[in-house]
Motif scaffolding. Structure first.
Motif, mmCIF file in Angstrom:
data_model
loop_
_atom_site.group_PDB
_atom_site.id
_atom_site.type_symbol
_atom_site.label_atom_id
_atom_site.label_comp_id
_atom_site.label_asym_id
_atom_site.label_seq_id
_atom_site.Cartn_x
_atom_site.Cartn_y
_atom_site.Cartn_z
ATOM 1 N N GLY A 77 0.814 -1.214 0.000
ATOM 2 C CA GLY A 77 0.000 0.000 0.000
ATOM 3 C C GLY A 77 0.847 1.264 0.000
ATOM 4 O O GLY A 77 0.589 2.206 -0.747
ATOM 5 N N LYS A 78 1.884 1.289 0.829
ATOM 6 C CA LYS A 78 2.786 2.444 0.884
ATOM 7 C C LYS A 78 3.521 2.625 -0.444
ATOM 8 O O LYS A 78 3.745 3.753 -0.896
ATOM 9 C CB LYS A 78 3.806 2.268 2.012
ATOM 10 C CG LYS A 78 3.206 2.316 3.409
ATOM 11 C CD LYS A 78 4.284 2.117 4.461
ATOM 12 C CE LYS A 78 3.694 2.107 5.861
ATOM 13 N NZ LYS A 78 4.744 1.878 6.891
ATOM 14 N N GLN A 79 3.894 1.515 -1.050
ATOM 15 C CA GLN A 79 4.602 1.597 -2.331
ATOM 16 C C GLN A 79 3.690 2.132 -3.430
ATOM 17 O O GLN A 79 4.127 2.919 -4.282
ATOM 18 C CB GLN A 79 5.151 0.205 -2.685
ATOM 19 C CG GLN A 79 6.264 -0.243 -1.768
ATOM 20 C CD GLN A 79 6.524 -1.737 -1.814
ATOM 21 O OE1 GLN A 79 5.675 -2.515 -2.252
ATOM 22 N NE2 GLN A 79 7.680 -2.160 -1.340
ATOM 23 N N VAL A 80 2.435 1.727 -3.432
ATOM 24 C CA VAL A 80 1.480 2.243 -4.408
ATOM 25 C C VAL A 80 1.285 3.742 -4.209
ATOM 26 O O VAL A 80 1.232 4.517 -5.177
ATOM 27 C CB VAL A 80 0.142 1.487 -4.292
ATOM 28 C CG1 VAL A 80 -0.956 2.199 -5.084
ATOM 29 C CG2 VAL A 80 0.295 0.054 -4.809
ATOM 30 N N ASP A 81 1.176 4.182 -2.957
ATOM 31 C CA ASP A 81 1.073 5.619 -2.684
ATOM 32 C C ASP A 81 2.322 6.359 -3.143
ATOM 33 O O ASP A 81 2.253 7.451 -3.715
ATOM 34 C CB ASP A 81 0.870 5.863 -1.182
ATOM 35 C CG ASP A 81 -0.545 5.557 -0.718
ATOM 36 O OD1 ASP A 81 -1.441 5.469 -1.575
ATOM 37 O OD2 ASP A 81 -0.747 5.410 0.503
ATOM 38 N N GLN A 82 3.485 5.775 -2.873
ATOM 39 C CA GLN A 82 4.749 6.424 -3.217
ATOM 40 C C GLN A 82 4.917 6.600 -4.715
ATOM 41 O O GLN A 82 5.316 7.675 -5.186
ATOM 42 C CB GLN A 82 5.909 5.589 -2.659
ATOM 43 C CG GLN A 82 7.284 6.137 -3.011
ATOM 44 C CD GLN A 82 8.395 5.236 -2.506
ATOM 45 O OE1 GLN A 82 8.154 4.234 -1.822
ATOM 46 N NE2 GLN A 82 9.630 5.588 -2.831
ATOM 47 N N TYR A 83 4.589 5.545 -5.479
ATOM 48 C CA TYR A 83 4.853 5.577 -6.908
ATOM 49 C C TYR A 83 3.676 6.084 -7.736
ATOM 50 O O TYR A 83 3.855 6.474 -8.886
ATOM 51 C CB TYR A 83 5.266 4.192 -7.399
ATOM 52 C CG TYR A 83 6.596 3.748 -6.819
ATOM 53 C CD1 TYR A 83 7.713 4.575 -6.874
ATOM 54 C CD2 TYR A 83 6.731 2.492 -6.218
ATOM 55 C CE1 TYR A 83 8.919 4.177 -6.349
ATOM 56 C CE2 TYR A 83 7.945 2.085 -5.694
ATOM 57 C CZ TYR A 83 9.038 2.932 -5.762
ATOM 58 O OH TYR A 83 10.245 2.539 -5.241
ATOM 59 N N GLY A 84 2.494 6.059 -7.177
ATOM 60 C CA GLY A 84 1.355 6.649 -7.863
ATOM 61 C C GLY A 84 0.852 5.881 -9.063
ATOM 62 O O GLY A 84 0.434 6.484 -10.049
ATOM 63 N N PHE A 85 0.919 4.555 -8.999
ATOM 64 C CA PHE A 85 0.274 3.771 -10.050
ATOM 65 C C PHE A 85 -0.666 2.745 -9.422
ATOM 66 O O PHE A 85 -0.658 2.527 -8.204
ATOM 67 C CB PHE A 85 1.272 3.096 -10.994
ATOM 68 C CG PHE A 85 2.441 2.398 -10.351
ATOM 69 C CD1 PHE A 85 2.261 1.355 -9.446
ATOM 70 C CD2 PHE A 85 3.741 2.756 -10.679
ATOM 71 C CE1 PHE A 85 3.338 0.699 -8.878
ATOM 72 C CE2 PHE A 85 4.832 2.097 -10.117
ATOM 73 C CZ PHE A 85 4.624 1.065 -9.205
ATOM 74 N N ILE A 86 -1.487 2.143 -10.246
ATOM 75 C CA ILE A 86 -2.424 1.120 -9.794
ATOM 76 C C ILE A 86 -1.735 -0.242 -9.839
ATOM 77 O O ILE A 86 -0.967 -0.520 -10.755
ATOM 78 C CB ILE A 86 -3.683 1.103 -10.699
ATOM 79 C CG1 ILE A 86 -4.439 2.436 -10.579
ATOM 80 C CG2 ILE A 86 -4.597 -0.070 -10.355
ATOM 81 C CD1 ILE A 86 -5.544 2.602 -11.613
#
Length: 275
Positions: A77-86
């Motif tokens: 979840g944190k990685q998705v927030d960090q990188y901004g992709f789905i």
């Protein structure tokens, strides 16, 4: 004291307010005539954003399912927030190996992922519906699946990765139900030869795909990954190849996923700069 408590509560609110959202959906597969669950993780700013998003598809290993990524990978979840992709957690049954079985018509997971799941995600979410904004990766069985699908469908995926991938399963003819999908290797050797990734490199000699492959040095798939790497070098197929300490386990994959997602983030950014 009240000010301290208020500050702590405010920080907790900020931390919890910004968090990736996890959706669980059912996607109907017309090729297999059944509903298949999938897990979709969107960044915290997804709902407010007017922009479309790149997508990374993740394929689980043998005996896993669509929940494996969101359940087992605590940093996702944190990685998705960090990188901004789905990120889409794909369900490949427990042992599909992500191809269309030539002997069992009830297993058509190549068709499902490429022709049913990807269009569904593009329809339901704010995605950039272009190969240059799609990546696919996976671990173990899913590592093989990600390379297999990307090699065969370069019109769908622009980048791909493999973590501890079973990139040549022929040395393991009795393992992981592969013979249920392809038939026994002694009876159907052609099925095994044409559906194993290491024999499909002629499809990627044009270097159209951005590729990253890694494996732990104590992994039982280490030998086949090294052989794949050597073949790719001989054919001058561009790819990032990494060996690092580790075995065939979650500890290795949690670390590996960090590098893979960063690789895809950089790929998406490079594509955006050229447009």
């Amino acid at each position: 004291m009240k000010k301290i408590i208020y500050s702590i509560l405010l920080l907790l609110f900020i931390f919890t307010a910004k968090a990736a959202k996890v959706d669980t959906l059912q996607v109907f597969s017309s090729s297999m005539q059944k509903n298949i669950k999938t897990c979709v993780v969107v960044p915290d700013h997804y709902k407010k954003s007017k922009k479309a998003f790149p997508v990374v598809y993740l394929l689980h290993g043998y005996s896993g399912n669509y929940r494996s990524w969101a359940k087992d990978f605590k940093e996702l979840g944190k990685q998705v927030d960090q990188y901004g992709f789905i990120v889409v957690g794909v369900d490949g049954n427990y042992s599909s190996w992500y191809f269309d079985s030539p002997i069992d018509p009830s297993f058509k997971y190549e068709t499902y992922v490429v022709k049913e799941l990807v269009p569904f995600i593009d329809k339901q979410y704010k995605t950039i519906a272009d190969r240059k904004a799609r990546a696919i990766s996976g671990l173990s069985m899913g590592g093989h699946g990600a390379l297999y699908l990307s090699f065969k469908h370069q019109d769908v995926f622009g980048a791909a990765g493999s973590m501890s991938g079973g990139v040549d399963f022929r040395p393991f003819p009795e393992n992981w139900d592969i013979k249920k999908r392809l038939g026994p290797i002694t009876e159907f050797p052609e099925n095994w030869n044409k559906n194993t990734v290491t024999n499909m490199l002629d499809l990627v000699k044009d270097n159209k795909l951005k590729l990253i492959i890694d494996c732990g040095v104590d992994d039982f798939f280490m030998k086949v990954n090294r052989e794949l790497h050597a073949k790719m070098l001989d054919l001058k197929i561009n790819h990032d190849y990494i060996e690092r300490p580790g075995e065939h386990n979650l500890k290795y994959w949690e670390n590996s996923l960090k590098y893979q997602l960063l690789f895809f983030y950089n790929y998406f950014n490079d594509v955006e700069k050229t447009q």
